[in-house]
Write an enzyme that holds these catalytic residues in place. Structure first.
Site, PDB file in Angstrom:
ATOM      1  CD  GLU A   1      34.784  45.469  32.426  1.00 43.04           C
ATOM      2  OE1 GLU A   1      34.565  45.989  33.545  1.00 43.04           O
ATOM      3  OE2 GLU A   1      34.645  44.247  32.207  1.00 43.04           O
TER       4      GLU A   1
ATOM      5  CG  ASP B   1      29.694  45.848  36.960  1.00 44.54           C
ATOM      6  OD1 ASP B   1      29.154  44.781  36.640  1.00 44.54           O
ATOM      7  OD2 ASP B   1      30.913  45.956  37.177  1.00 44.54           O
TER       8      ASP B   1
ATOM      9  CD  GLU C   1      31.987  42.027  40.170  1.00 45.16           C
ATOM     10  OE1 GLU C   1      32.812  42.872  39.775  1.00 45.16           O
ATOM     11  OE2 GLU C   1      31.193  41.422  39.404  1.00 45.16           O
TER      12      GLU C   1
END
Length: 715
Positions: free
Chosen positions: A304, A378, A406
């Site tokens: 990332e 993820d 998340e």
């Protein structure tokens, strides 16, 4: 005036009795008069023979706990005192008193403890013993946990030690006090006032972690800032390390791989460059001079956009070993994250970590652990276990779970995560043989790892109750308990937590446990049933957005992951697709390779499933998808109804708070169902089956919703 004083007194008492949630599971509520209480009052004189710092911690905890539970002030003796009813003493003392055999001390290890009922000088006593002060601390908290949950504390004879060496929280906290993927306020670390101002919250944080066996904390975001390695900030880190040390918690920092350039003024961060190697050695010496028990570094590299060894044509082992060699003389550890993916790799994102790390097995220095997310994408609501577990026999792999929600509704949704954790831990990797579960891989019993660990991405913030949602505290608690003992059940952990956090009333415990144990499955079904994944809003990951396809890279688009078309939906990862399944052992592949025998919860993870495909019960896939979404909504409604039944057993403040949050959860569950089914129906062209409530709004309505200030992003 008297009337005013009376009203003020009543108001003050009401405020004083209010439950904020700040005390977590360490509330130590008073017992009523009962046989349980009378059995406990025999143990209110305690002899503590430990180092001064540990003795101070234990004395404070015993005074607080017994005053709360028994409404008495215990007698605390420092050092061995034969008149005490409870002996918290080193194993050497227990052997000397002939309370245990010298050979038994080996079974305790470095952090384990023994709890045993003994008779001494004609009286029944309790022994808590260990080889180390850490073991005495953990044994004492276990005893207090038993009392707080009204368990018998006589006729004990048990040895308890942790299965994993590192039991860790990873804070994604920034120096600005923002928290990446944080949903419970700002960071609890006030870098501006450190090192001179020590907030009581730091001490209470350490207490809470020690009570569940967590022994390490990473203070800073994996998207690291090199500033934390500068001299002024290391003084701040030292202050926190000093607070945590009596609780046997070691501090780690995240290391930015490009720090030699950014704060060291070198021209490169190449791990083969001698000047870079020397810079890290000097930095390690500086840190360990300040903090002799510094744990080490957690590193996110070449993922990332983060810098890493691949920037210089090197591999992950080269980068990890650079840092490992720097901290090795001091007993330090490097934890290298396996969460990697890049634009340069056009293949299925599922496959990249395995492709990059498996060829490096055995090439990492002995003080390196590879930290692997529970699943290959993820932190999705449900993921198959990561194929790296079982594939790295020569490199210790440790677990990374996410506590902060998340992809699970943030801190407004009640989601007890222990069932999800257990689903992963209990899965058989079949590597190298049947019975090699993920739990047995990470605890070292499968491959004999010299280092082991489990980490949880923290859900802790500055909110008064620490985690935003009162029930999110249970996920922090579950992480600690499972890191200590992965064989514990989700149900037993929930029961422990409820009794300490809400009530010991059997009916109340049963009701709240039912809510918790079904909550994860409910969320999976109203968000991502039947193997769907990564269909959340772009960037902030709030709410549904299965239509999103505007991102700068393909695998940031929701459409990349579900691939809905007129034929069906799902990501083909079999041999006729991306062949990601080949990364698992053959027996695992066999479970998921054929559509007809794949468990329905994994269908669209591994197959592009036709809308008209008939499941075992005769339903079409489309009908089952719709019904799963509806079932998730129905479960939230059931949770709401069940919560109403405990109104008189739970304090008014937290009852009202959870009630409001459940209302939000129901509203958002309906939103997920309506938005997703409206969109997927544009491909299936099928009507909704009976029992499914039609969407309240048009698809265009859901698509135009925007949330530019959704919480949790780092900026």
């Amino acid at each position: 005036m008297k009337k005013f004083l009376l009203l003020f007194s009543v108001f003050f008492c009401m405020v004083a009795a209010a439950e904020s949630g700040y005390d977590l599971w360490l509330r130590y509520p008073a017992l009523g008069n009962s046989s349980v209480k009378s059995s406990y009052t025999k143990f209110t004189s305690i002899s503590i023979d430990a180092a001064a710092a540990t003795t101070t911690v234990l004395e404070r905890e015993f005074l607080m706990a017994l005053k709360g539970i028994l409404s008495v002030k215990p007698s605390i003796y420092k050092g061995f005192n034969a008149s005490a009813a409870v002996f918290v003493v080193p194993a050497a003392v227990a052997v000397q008193q002939k309370w245990m055999a010298a050979s038994d001390t080996n079974s305790l290890g470095q952090e384990g403890f023994k709890m045993k009922s003994i008779t001494f000088l004609g009286r029944q006593r309790l022994l808590i013993t260990a080889n180390t002060d850490a073991g005495l601390l953990y044994g004492s908290f276990q005893w207090l946990r038993m009392m707080a949950s009204q368990q018998p504390i006589t006729k004990l004879d048990t040895v308890c030690k942790p299965s994993l060496q590192w039991r860790m929280l990873n804070h994604w906290d920034n120096l600005t006090r923002t928290v990446e993927r944080g949903y419970a306020g700002g960071s609890i670390w006030n870098w501006q006032t450190l090192p001179d101002y020590i907030d009581q919250r730091y001490i209470d944080y350490a207490r809470a972690n020690a009570s569940i066996g967590i022994n390490a904390t990473v203070l800073t975001n994996v998207n690291a800032n090199a500033t934390t390695l500068t001299a002024p900030y290391l003084q701040k880190v030292k202050a926190l390390a000093d607070v945590f040390r009596p609780y046997h918690i070691k501090v780690f920092l995240t290391a930015r791989f490009s720090a030699p350039i950014e704060i060291g003024h070198l021209k490169t961060a190449d791990p083969y460059d001698p000047a870079v190697q020397q810079w890290w050695k000097d930095k390690a010496k500086e840190i360990y001079t300040l903090i002799p028990d510094f744990g080490g570094f957690l590193v996110k590299a070449n993922s990332e956009g983060q810098p890493g060894p691949q920037n210089y044509g090197r591999n992950h082992a080269d980068g990890a070993n650079l840092l490992a060699n720097a901290v090795k003389p001091y007993g330090g550890t490097i934890i290298w994250r396996a969460f990697v993916y890049s634009n340069e790799s056009p293949d299925d994102r599922f496959k990249q970590p395995y492709a990059e790390f498996v060829p490096l097995d055995g090439k990492f220095t002995s003080n390196v652990l590879l930290q692997v997310k529970n699943g290959p994408i993820d932190f999705q609501p449900r993921e198959p276990f990561h194929p790296l577990f079982g594939a790295m026999p020569k490199t210790p792999t440790m677990m990374e779970f996410q506590l902060t929600q998340e992809y699970l509704g943030f801190s407004t949704h009640l989601v007890y995560l222990a069932p999800m954790f257990k689903e992963v831990l209990n899965t058989d990797t079949y590597q190298p043989r049947q019975g090699s579960t993920v739990a047995k891989v990470i605890d070292g019993s499968t491959f004999g790892y010299s280092s082991t660990g489990m980490a949880g991405v923290s859900n802790i913030g500055s909110d008064l109750n620490w985690t935003g949602h009162p029930f999110a505290q249970a996920n922090w608690y579950a992480l600690g308990r499972l890191a200590w003992n992965p064989s514990l059940s989700a149900e037993s952990i929930a029961t422990e937590w409820i009794k300490q956090s809400f009530s010991n009333d059997a009916a109340t415990v049963a009701t709240i446990s039912k809510i918790m144990l079904r909550s994860h499955e409910a969320v999976v079904n109203y968000m991502t049933p039947l193997g769907l994944h990564h269909i959340m809003g772009y960037g902030h990951h709030y709410g549904p957005a299965p239509w999103f396809k505007e991102a700068s890279r393909e695998d940031w688009n929701c459409t990349y992951f579900h691939k809905a078309d007129s034929i069906g939906i799902g990501f083909n990862r079999t041999a006729t697709g991306t062949n990601a399944l080949v990364q698992y052992a053959p027996l695992v592949q066999a479970n998921w390779n054929v559509l007809a025998i794949t468990n329905k919860k994994w269908l669209t993870w591994f197959h592009h499933v036709p809308w008209q495909y008939k499941l075992g019960d005769g339903k079409t896939f489309w009908d089952e998808l719709c019904l799963q979404y509806q079932w998730g909504v129905g479960e939230v409604r059931q949770m709401k109804q069940q919560w109403q039944t405990v109104a008189k057993q739970v304090d008014a403040d937290r009852f009202r708070q959870v009630n409001m949050l459940l209302n939000i959860q129901e509203k958002e569950a309906i939103w997920w169902k309506d938005a997703c089914l409206s969109y997927f129906q544009t491909f299936s062209k099928k009507p909704y089956p009976a029992g499914v409530e039609p969407p309240a709004q048009s698809l265009e309505y859901y698509q135009q919703l925007s949330f530019p200030y959704a919480p949790g992003n780092s900026h």
